[in-house]
Design a protein around this motif. Structure first.
Motif, PDB file in Angstrom:
ATOM      1  N   MET A 163       0.831  -1.192   0.000  1.00 44.69           N
ATOM      2  CA  MET A 163       0.000   0.000   0.000  1.00 44.69           C
ATOM      3  C   MET A 163       0.871   1.249   0.000  1.00 44.69           C
ATOM      4  O   MET A 163       0.587   2.215  -0.706  1.00 44.69           O
ATOM      5  N   CYS A 249      -8.718   9.028  -1.135  1.00 44.20           N
ATOM      6  CA  CYS A 249      -8.786   7.682  -1.687  1.00 44.20           C
ATOM      7  C   CYS A 249      -9.110   7.675  -3.177  1.00 44.20           C
ATOM      8  O   CYS A 249      -9.253   6.615  -3.777  1.00 44.20           O
ATOM      9  N   CYS A 252      -6.857   5.602  -5.206  1.00 49.06           N
ATOM     10  CA  CYS A 252      -6.500   4.351  -4.533  1.00 49.06           C
ATOM     11  C   CYS A 252      -7.035   3.137  -5.278  1.00 49.06           C
ATOM     12  O   CYS A 252      -7.947   3.238  -6.080  1.00 49.06           O
ATOM     13  N   SER A 253      -6.470   2.005  -4.948  1.00 50.44           N
ATOM     14  CA  SER A 253      -7.040   0.757  -5.400  1.00 50.44           C
ATOM     15  C   SER A 253      -8.146   0.430  -4.400  1.00 50.44           C
ATOM     16  O   SER A 253      -7.883   0.014  -3.290  1.00 50.44           O
ATOM     17  N   GLY A 254      -9.366   0.646  -4.824  1.00 48.73           N
ATOM     18  CA  GLY A 254     -10.475   0.659  -3.887  1.00 48.73           C
ATOM     19  C   GLY A 254     -10.800  -0.670  -3.241  1.00 48.73           C
ATOM     20  O   GLY A 254     -11.303  -0.725  -2.124  1.00 48.73           O
ATOM     21  N   THR A 255     -10.475  -1.746  -3.913  1.00 47.17           N
ATOM     22  CA  THR A 255     -10.977  -3.035  -3.454  1.00 47.17           C
ATOM     23  C   THR A 255     -10.275  -3.578  -2.215  1.00 47.17           C
ATOM     24  O   THR A 255     -10.720  -4.548  -1.638  1.00 47.17           O
ATOM     25  N   TYR A 256      -9.180  -2.940  -1.834  1.00 50.93           N
ATOM     26  CA  TYR A 256      -8.480  -3.441  -0.671  1.00 50.93           C
ATOM     27  C   TYR A 256      -8.481  -2.345   0.390  1.00 50.93           C
ATOM     28  O   TYR A 256      -7.505  -1.644   0.577  1.00 50.93           O
TER      29      TYR A 256
END
Lengths: 266, 266
Positions: A163, A249, A252-256
């Motif tokens: 992250m 966000c 961001c990579s939202g799924t995590y």
DNA sequence: CGAGGGTTTGAAGTGCATCAAATAGTGTGG
DNA sequence: CCACACTATTTGATGCACTTCAAACCCTCG
């Protein structure tokens, strides 16, 4: 850089001195970490018997990048900075850890002469439990649950680093700060007004987020305007968490969800 | 972005199709990784029986960030990119893996509904072994050596990520490229002239090193002048490795030589 | 009160990103 | 085997985010 050396051993961060504490409290420290989640009380008590408790003053260096690794560490209370120092005097902060977190597991895994891959420094007065490698390798052989615990925390930490790499690659300074603030919010307060307390000084925070103190200061000021924020020293009042999330966000990579990672990584 | 969808399932990176291969070769693939170092042949053969071999074309997506994790993967041959995609369409490359490397171990460790924390894409034609979670959890229970193997590779990978964080924080574009080239040098050639071959295209390399393709191109040109270098497509001739090391490792934490990390991380 | 570190603010410089466009390279179907 | 389409790579011009240097301010603590 250090022409100010003096005889006070704390000054330039000499090794911490040991102290004896009731073994029960050592068990309590270890229990804080998921690493020992699957270990029974009796076994843990036996481990505790072989541990050392170190008391660190602000600035004390617990271990140095490149040193031979003698043990694995668990933080009783306080804040410990893990960083890599370069030849030319700058440093890259890898992590800042607190109560219940474990670090230095690499000591158990590299066979010939394991060395630490970072320097650990107390950011403020801290108490740390040192678990000797020998005691842990024995534990690992006899209790498969320990290896499992280690695996889980290392996986979690891995995700945190991933992250962080993502953040550095894709977010600008205000967004990185916003992301950090969000992880500071208690899980139950995911909307509305929240008051936070920055856990350590802004210079360190800046370093942890990969920016200069000046940039941090300006980025924080910018956040104040962009999402509603009040700042009084280390106290931050957030008008609406959801607003900050939208701001930080976005890239961001939202799924995590970062929420899953807020919990201690070890 | 994708108005060019057609009926060819490969076009937009659909799931790979399975193929049957002799189980012996699956064992050979697994043997490449230190993860299975401590596992006996018989046990490994039994595991191989439960694995699936996936054949991927360039661009095929093996698994997507957020998907439920069904297994752990070992690369037979080829190149697989691990990346995190963001809502707004950009991506952060975490790693680019090749022959013998294992990824997706997190599937074994997160209890409730493990999901992948990255997207895995074939950079070129690749063959990948999929090991079902069920088979591996059984293996983990019965063979403590497996957990140890996992721990070691995860520790190694951890160090790699730490180094990458350090690089991003402290090095500029030409130095990061230089560092990458150094890790490409065979261990025995640590001085004098070396000829290297960039393992995949420069656009991906740029992404892996956290920069734009344009920046990569210019930085490489800059390296050409600053240390002696010849570039012909993907062939790089280095006049003197030591010179490059001076240039790239200046801002490094010297005590943890990158050489130790060159070896596959699992 | 004074010293020293943390924090902020200002001014200037730099490295990288972005936009745009030309060039080289690669695989395709004719 | 060539022309075409498409992608990878390079090059140029410009803008912006962050760094760097400098100085003021603030706060704490002896």
């Amino acid at each position: 850089m250090n022409s100010t050396l003096d005889f006070d051993q704390a000054k330039e961060g000499q090794p911490a001195y040991a102290a004896t504490l009731p073994k029960g409290s050592v068990v309590a420290v270890l229990r804080q970490s998921p690493v020992f989640q699957l270990i029974e009380d009796g076994v843990l008590l036996e481990l505790a018997r072989q541990c050392q408790v170190l008391v660190l003053k602000r600035g004390d260096v617990l271990l140095t990048h490149g040193d031979k690794a003698h043990g694995v560490y668990a933080i009783g209370h306080g804040w410990i900075k893990l960083a890599r120092d370069t030849q030319d005097g700058s440093e890259a902060v890898l992590d800042v850890l607190s109560d219940g977190q474990v670090f230095g597991e690499q000591a158990l895994l590299t066979e010939h002469g394991p060395t630490h891959s970072f320097t650990a420094t107390a950011v403020e007065e801290s108490r740390v439990v040192m678990m000797p490698v020998a005691a842990l390798t024995a534990l690992m052989k006899q209790h498969p649950g320990f290896a499992m615990g280690l695996l889980k925390t290392m996986a979690r930490r891995q995700s945190l680093r991933d992250m962080e790499l993502e953040n550095r690659a894709l977010k600008n300074a205000p967004q990185r700060i916003g992301c950090f603030l969000l992880r500071l919010c208690p899980p139950e307060q995911q909307r509305g007004e929240v008051v936070l307390h920055l856990p350590y000084d802004k210079t360190l925070l800046a370093a942890q987020l990969g920016m200069q103190p000046e940039t941090f200061s300006r980025a924080l000021a910018r956040l104040k305007g962009d999402v509603g924020m009040d700042i009084q020293g280390s106290a931050v009042r957030l008008a609406d968490v959801a607003e900050l999330r939208r701001y930080a966000c976005g890239g961001c990579s939202g799924t995590y969800p970062c929420e899953d990672l807020r919990a201690a990584a070890g």
